[in-house]
Each structure stands twice: as C-alpha cells, then as structure tokens.
Design an enzyme around this catalytic site. Sequence first.
Site, short mmCIF file in Angstrom:
data_model
loop_
_atom_site.label_atom_id
_atom_site.label_comp_id
_atom_site.label_asym_id
_atom_site.label_seq_id
_atom_site.Cartn_x
_atom_site.Cartn_y
_atom_site.Cartn_z
N LYS A 87 0.86 -1.19 0.00
CA LYS A 87 0.00 0.00 0.00
C LYS A 87 0.89 1.24 0.00
O LYS A 87 1.74 1.41 0.88
CB LYS A 87 -0.89 -0.04 1.25
CG LYS A 87 -2.20 0.66 1.10
CD LYS A 87 -3.06 0.34 2.30
CE LYS A 87 -4.30 1.17 2.35
NZ LYS A 87 -4.97 1.04 3.64
C1 E4P Z 1 -8.15 1.53 4.14
O1 E4P Z 1 -7.51 1.11 3.25
C2 E4P Z 1 -8.04 2.91 4.67
O2 E4P Z 1 -6.78 3.14 5.18
C3 E4P Z 1 -9.11 3.09 5.71
O3 E4P Z 1 -10.33 2.61 5.17
C4 E4P Z 1 -9.26 4.50 6.23
O4 E4P Z 1 -10.41 4.56 7.02
P1 E4P Z 1 -10.73 5.76 8.03
O5 E4P Z 1 -11.00 6.99 7.22
O6 E4P Z 1 -11.92 5.29 8.79
O7 E4P Z 1 -9.51 5.92 8.89
#
Ligand code: E4P
Length: 216
Positions: A87
């Site tokens: 990622k």
């Molecule tokens: C996933 O890949 C993201 O990092 C995550 O969904 C972010 O979510 P949040 O906005 O609730 O922190």
Amino acid sequence: MKFFIDTANLNHIKEAHELGILDGVTTNPSLMAKENIKGKEHINQHYKTICELVQGDVSAEVLNTTYKEMIDEGLELAAIHPQIVVKIPMIKDGLKVIKYLNNKNIKTNCTLVFSAGQAILAAKAGASYISPFIGRIDDSNWDGIQLISQIRHIFDIQNYETEILAASIRNPLHIIKSAEAGAHICTSPLDSILALLKHPLTDIGLAKFIEDSKKL
Ligand code: E4P
C-alpha cells in the site's frame, strides 16, 4: 463486489472469514497502532499471521515517504507472503514506486485517493487497486460515493485494469452505495459488514416462525 475487512484485529478478521464472505484484508499504520503492533519484526509477523488466516489479498502499508525507502520497504513487505499487496500513498514518489513495483509484478494499492485526477495517475502507473476514502470525503462535505461513480465511469471508458477499492467505510449504507456505484471491492470494519445482516422484519418474522414451529 469483493468484500475486504479494514482492520488489523485478528479476532475481527477471523469472524469475517468465518462468515464465508471475506475476500481480503486492508490495514494502515493507524489500524496497526490500534492493535499495539510495534517494531519491524512484530509488524511483519502480524502481516504473515493475517495472510495465513485468509485466502485473499492483504494490504500492508509502507511507513516511509521517499522513493528509495518506499522501494526497499515495498520489496521487504512483498517478500513476507505472496498475498501481500504493498500500500503506497498518493504522492509523487509514491506514483514512481507503484510503477517500479508493477514492473516487478508486485501488486500495489494506492491509498489516500480523494479525486478522479489522483485515480487516473495511479491507474496509469499500474496500481492494482486505488483506495478512495469515502467516509473522509463525506466528512469534508464532498460526496464520496459520487467519486466512486466518476472513477468507475472513467476506468470503464479508458479500459484501465486498476480496481476501485472503496475505503474509509463508516456504515452499511456506504457498502450498498459503493456496490451500486461500481466499486470492485469495498473494505469495511466488521461492524459495518455485520450491520448488513440486520432488518427488524427478519427478527420479527423469525420469532413468529419459531413460535409457529412449536405447533407442528
Ligand atoms: C483503508 O484502506 C483505509 O486506510 C481506511 O479505510 C481508512 O479509514 P478511516 O477513514 O476510517 O480511517
């Protein structure tokens, strides 16, 4: 639409996996910190454990933000397990890293996507997934689901192979609307997934069937 769970919590991952609908896992540094995972060895072991629990892709986020550091970290993360997807944040160096890893056949998930322009760049660089943050967009008075529809439209007419991974999901309606808008994948916390099961008429109907079954 595939279902990923957005957590580093092993119990939540196990529960979603046991439901039989889980296609993968996404994590981020905040989710890892929430589980008190500290130090490279512990982090890498945690990713390995997650990969052994589920069958699909597991997104593991780089902690650095410069080109060289992200390459080194990406290669190291990818070596942990074949299910690992690296990622990478949507920044200039991140784009170059996505291209580099794609050329090495390493899957990437471009994170922190908030616009169609960012999605196009990540797709051009060869990202396997892009993660538009629906909930955070809604929090800033924009329309996260509308962005999913716009990106899906662009990807379809341009024949981009990158998959749209709706992220930052806050409620079950986000999951339904993501499916409607054409997200290829939705990554959600366990509570939003479980909330999809709920309907008061199901509970009332089942109570009546149980009561009447006693008459049989
Ligand atoms: C996933 O890949 C993201 O990092 C995550 O969904 C972010 O979510 P949040 O906005 O609730 O922190």
